[in-house]
Design a protein around this motif. Sequence first.
Motif, PDB file in Angstrom:
ATOM      1  N   ARG A 258     -14.732  97.746   1.089  1.00  0.00           N
ATOM      2  CA  ARG A 258     -14.957  99.105   1.580  1.00  0.00           C
ATOM      3  C   ARG A 258     -15.361  99.067   3.033  1.00  0.00           C
ATOM      4  O   ARG A 258     -15.862  98.058   3.524  1.00  0.00           O
ATOM      5  CB  ARG A 258     -16.001  99.846   0.739  1.00  0.00           C
ATOM      6  N   VAL A 259     -15.124 100.193   3.702  1.00  0.00           N
ATOM      7  CA  VAL A 259     -15.504 100.276   5.102  1.00  0.00           C
ATOM      8  C   VAL A 259     -16.280 101.565   5.307  1.00  0.00           C
ATOM      9  O   VAL A 259     -15.993 102.592   4.684  1.00  0.00           O
ATOM     10  CB  VAL A 259     -14.263 100.226   6.019  1.00  0.00           C
ATOM     11  N   ASP A 260     -17.292 101.480   6.163  1.00  0.00           N
ATOM     12  CA  ASP A 260     -18.134 102.640   6.440  1.00  0.00           C
ATOM     13  C   ASP A 260     -17.710 103.286   7.755  1.00  0.00           C
ATOM     14  O   ASP A 260     -17.483 102.608   8.757  1.00  0.00           O
ATOM     15  CB  ASP A 260     -19.602 102.213   6.524  1.00  0.00           C
ATOM     16  N   LEU A 261     -17.604 104.606   7.721  1.00  0.00           N
ATOM     17  CA  LEU A 261     -17.346 105.381   8.939  1.00  0.00           C
ATOM     18  C   LEU A 261     -18.604 106.181   9.238  1.00  0.00           C
ATOM     19  O   LEU A 261     -19.028 107.011   8.429  1.00  0.00           O
ATOM     20  CB  LEU A 261     -16.160 106.327   8.749  1.00  0.00           C
ATOM     21  N   GLY A 262     -19.199 105.914  10.368  1.00  0.00           N
ATOM     22  CA  GLY A 262     -20.395 106.641  10.768  1.00  0.00           C
ATOM     23  C   GLY A 262     -20.055 107.744  11.741  1.00  0.00           C
ATOM     24  O   GLY A 262     -19.427 107.499  12.777  1.00  0.00           O
ATOM     25  N   ASN A 287     -12.015 102.975   0.793  1.00  0.00           N
ATOM     26  CA  ASN A 287     -11.449 101.680   0.449  1.00  0.00           C
ATOM     27  C   ASN A 287     -10.793 101.073   1.688  1.00  0.00           C
ATOM     28  O   ASN A 287      -9.900 101.680   2.286  1.00  0.00           O
ATOM     29  CB  ASN A 287     -10.427 101.851  -0.678  1.00  0.00           C
ATOM     30  N   ALA A 288     -11.233  99.885   2.073  1.00  0.00           N
ATOM     31  CA  ALA A 288     -10.740  99.269   3.313  1.00  0.00           C
ATOM     32  C   ALA A 288      -9.260  98.922   3.222  1.00  0.00           C
ATOM     33  O   ALA A 288      -8.503  99.097   4.187  1.00  0.00           O
ATOM     34  CB  ALA A 288     -11.553  98.021   3.625  1.00  0.00           C
ATOM     35  N   GLY A 289      -8.816  98.419   2.071  1.00  0.00           N
ATOM     36  CA  GLY A 289      -7.406  98.079   1.902  1.00  0.00           C
ATOM     37  C   GLY A 289      -6.507  99.302   1.999  1.00  0.00           C
ATOM     38  O   GLY A 289      -5.440  99.265   2.621  1.00  0.00           O
ATOM     39  N   PHE A 290      -6.948 100.415   1.370  1.00  0.00           N
ATOM     40  CA  PHE A 290      -6.177 101.657   1.435  1.00  0.00           C
ATOM     41  C   PHE A 290      -6.089 102.153   2.886  1.00  0.00           C
ATOM     42  O   PHE A 290      -5.039 102.631   3.331  1.00  0.00           O
ATOM     43  CB  PHE A 290      -6.823 102.737   0.576  1.00  0.00           C
ATOM     44  N   LEU A 291      -7.207 102.044   3.603  1.00  0.00           N
ATOM     45  CA  LEU A 291      -7.210 102.510   4.988  1.00  0.00           C
ATOM     46  C   LEU A 291      -6.266 101.671   5.845  1.00  0.00           C
ATOM     47  O   LEU A 291      -5.519 102.203   6.677  1.00  0.00           O
ATOM     48  CB  LEU A 291      -8.632 102.465   5.547  1.00  0.00           C
ATOM     49  N   LEU A 292      -6.271 100.355   5.646  1.00  0.00           N
ATOM     50  CA  LEU A 292      -5.385  99.496   6.420  1.00  0.00           C
ATOM     51  C   LEU A 292      -3.918  99.807   6.124  1.00  0.00           C
ATOM     52  O   LEU A 292      -3.082  99.833   7.029  1.00  0.00           O
ATOM     53  CB  LEU A 292      -5.687  98.030   6.120  1.00  0.00           C
ATOM     54  N   LEU A 314     -10.870 111.749   3.957  1.00  0.00           N
ATOM     55  CA  LEU A 314     -10.620 111.326   5.327  1.00  0.00           C
ATOM     56  C   LEU A 314      -9.142 111.565   5.624  1.00  0.00           C
ATOM     57  O   LEU A 314      -8.267 111.044   4.916  1.00  0.00           O
ATOM     58  CB  LEU A 314     -10.955 109.845   5.495  1.00  0.00           C
ATOM     59  N   ALA A 315      -8.847 112.360   6.644  1.00  0.00           N
ATOM     60  CA  ALA A 315      -7.469 112.623   7.053  1.00  0.00           C
ATOM     61  C   ALA A 315      -7.121 111.731   8.234  1.00  0.00           C
ATOM     62  O   ALA A 315      -7.909 111.595   9.174  1.00  0.00           O
ATOM     63  CB  ALA A 315      -7.295 114.091   7.428  1.00  0.00           C
ATOM     64  N   ILE A 316      -5.952 111.120   8.183  1.00  0.00           N
ATOM     65  CA  ILE A 316      -5.493 110.217   9.244  1.00  0.00           C
ATOM     66  C   ILE A 316      -4.096 110.672   9.662  1.00  0.00           C
ATOM     67  O   ILE A 316      -3.226 110.866   8.801  1.00  0.00           O
ATOM     68  CB  ILE A 316      -5.420 108.760   8.753  1.00  0.00           C
ATOM     69  N   ARG A 317      -3.881 110.824  10.954  1.00  0.00           N
ATOM     70  CA  ARG A 317      -2.578 111.281  11.427  1.00  0.00           C
ATOM     71  C   ARG A 317      -2.287 110.662  12.793  1.00  0.00           C
ATOM     72  O   ARG A 317      -3.210 110.292  13.529  1.00  0.00           O
ATOM     73  CB  ARG A 317      -2.558 112.806  11.550  1.00  0.00           C
ATOM     74  N   PRO A 318      -1.015 110.573  13.148  1.00  0.00           N
ATOM     75  CA  PRO A 318      -0.691 110.194  14.528  1.00  0.00           C
ATOM     76  C   PRO A 318      -1.285 111.222  15.486  1.00  0.00           C
ATOM     77  O   PRO A 318      -1.359 112.413  15.169  1.00  0.00           O
ATOM     78  CB  PRO A 318       0.845 110.221  14.543  1.00  0.00           C
ATOM     79  N   ARG A 319      -1.676 110.783  16.639  1.00  0.00           N
ATOM     80  CA  ARG A 319      -2.378 111.661  17.568  1.00  0.00           C
ATOM     81  C   ARG A 319      -1.555 112.894  17.952  1.00  0.00           C
ATOM     82  O   ARG A 319      -2.106 113.953  18.233  1.00  0.00           O
ATOM     83  CB  ARG A 319      -2.742 110.880  18.835  1.00  0.00           C
ATOM     84  N   SER A 320      -0.236 112.790  17.927  1.00  0.00           N
ATOM     85  CA  SER A 320       0.618 113.862  18.434  1.00  0.00           C
ATOM     86  C   SER A 320       0.873 114.992  17.456  1.00  0.00           C
ATOM     87  O   SER A 320       1.497 115.978  17.807  1.00  0.00           O
ATOM     88  CB  SER A 320       1.973 113.282  18.856  1.00  0.00           C
ATOM     89  N   VAL A 321       0.402 114.852  16.180  1.00  0.00           N
ATOM     90  CA  VAL A 321       0.689 115.896  15.196  1.00  0.00           C
ATOM     91  C   VAL A 321      -0.606 116.349  14.545  1.00  0.00           C
ATOM     92  O   VAL A 321      -1.665 115.736  14.706  1.00  0.00           O
ATOM     93  CB  VAL A 321       1.672 115.397  14.110  1.00  0.00           C
ATOM     94  N   SER A 331      -2.051 110.987   6.203  1.00  0.00           N
ATOM     95  CA  SER A 331      -2.554 110.397   4.970  1.00  0.00           C
ATOM     96  C   SER A 331      -3.950 110.919   4.701  1.00  0.00           C
ATOM     97  O   SER A 331      -4.698 111.240   5.639  1.00  0.00           O
ATOM     98  CB  SER A 331      -2.597 108.860   5.063  1.00  0.00           C
ATOM     99  N   LEU A 332      -4.296 111.003   3.421  1.00  0.00           N
ATOM    100  CA  LEU A 332      -5.650 111.366   3.006  1.00  0.00           C
ATOM    101  C   LEU A 332      -6.201 110.255   2.130  1.00  0.00           C
ATOM    102  O   LEU A 332      -5.500 109.751   1.251  1.00  0.00           O
ATOM    103  CB  LEU A 332      -5.653 112.677   2.205  1.00  0.00           C
ATOM    104  N   LEU A 333      -7.438 109.885   2.363  1.00  0.00           N
ATOM    105  CA  LEU A 333      -8.129 108.913   1.518  1.00  0.00           C
ATOM    106  C   LEU A 333      -9.331 109.582   0.886  1.00  0.00           C
ATOM    107  O   LEU A 333     -10.139 110.214   1.589  1.00  0.00           O
ATOM    108  CB  LEU A 333      -8.578 107.698   2.330  1.00  0.00           C
TER     109      LEU A 333
END
Length: 342
Positions: A258-262, A287-292, A314-321, A331-333
């Motif tokens: 797992r990874v912590d985001l502060g 989950n660190a593996g899912f995030l990677l 946690l929502a992850i997207r390319p910076r341009s969209v 992606s959502l985790l």
Amino acid sequence: MLSIGELARASGLSISALRFYDKARVLTPHAVDPRTGYRWYTDRQVDAAVLVAAMRRVGMPVKEMVAVLSGSDAHGLLDRHLGRLEQGLDDARRELTKIHRLLDARADRESTVVLRTADLLAAVGAVRFAADAESEFPVLRGCLFETDHDVLRLVTTDRYRLAVGTAAVLEPPVDPISVVVPCAFLDVAAGLLRRHRTVTVVVGADSITLRCGREQLTTGLVVGAFPDHRGLSPRDPGIEHTFSSATLRALLADAGDRVDLGVLESGEIVVGHPGTEQPVRFHVQVNAGFLLEAVDALPGEQLTFRVGGPITPLAIRPRSVHTSDPASAYSLLMPLQPEALT
């Protein structure tokens, strides 16, 4: 004498219906208390009320109810009303037969959409990791294909994460498409797509075909309702921070399970436990593996993280969209149960 409530129970009519039929002069009370306004009925009116309830159930018009209760050609009125009901039933049968035919024709009609193969391959690559190949639920082993104006959206989820990818549509379908395609079929189709520049996606009642020139592949569609990904998509702006993909890969290389985001008071998001004297507003653990895998799947050299709180996705997207853009990829985790930080 019977109160309106007692007559309601005896006849099967509601109190509000009895009040309506009083105002309509179908069934007026024997007496009304001038001081309280209470309605009172005789025992003989029970039969009339039962008749009114029966006529109400078969849709008898109010004027004809009055005529039936008065004895004016009562049986003739009932017979004519039955004739109207039978005619209406025949009309309904004809309309329902038409509806069945229209539905059958719609099911038999194929929907087609034309895409660039490179766009479809990129969209598949952005979402493939989030499908669960071992799931007992077929839809979680599949990928949702749905059209939205000039975009084909692909969605996968294993209920712990969700990935969305998009491909621009060159020729949109006549009818919207929303089907679930086996991910294993998309894996096999990758070779076909790489040999061509465009692909025609043909969706039938229970199958999907990818046509590239004279080559094509066909498979059956996955049966079942796909999870509502729109309900999971973040709507709150939240807190955003942009990272380089290379930096994220380096930070996650030795992160463990797992990874912590502060999330700092300044609005910055830090990954892992780097030393900082700034106060932390809250932590999100994923989950660190899912995030990677999400980092590797999404295009672009910079990715934006967005969080709304310690227990929101946690929502992850390319910076341009943006995730609010129907043409965006993201992606959502789902967050993990927090553990104490050491």
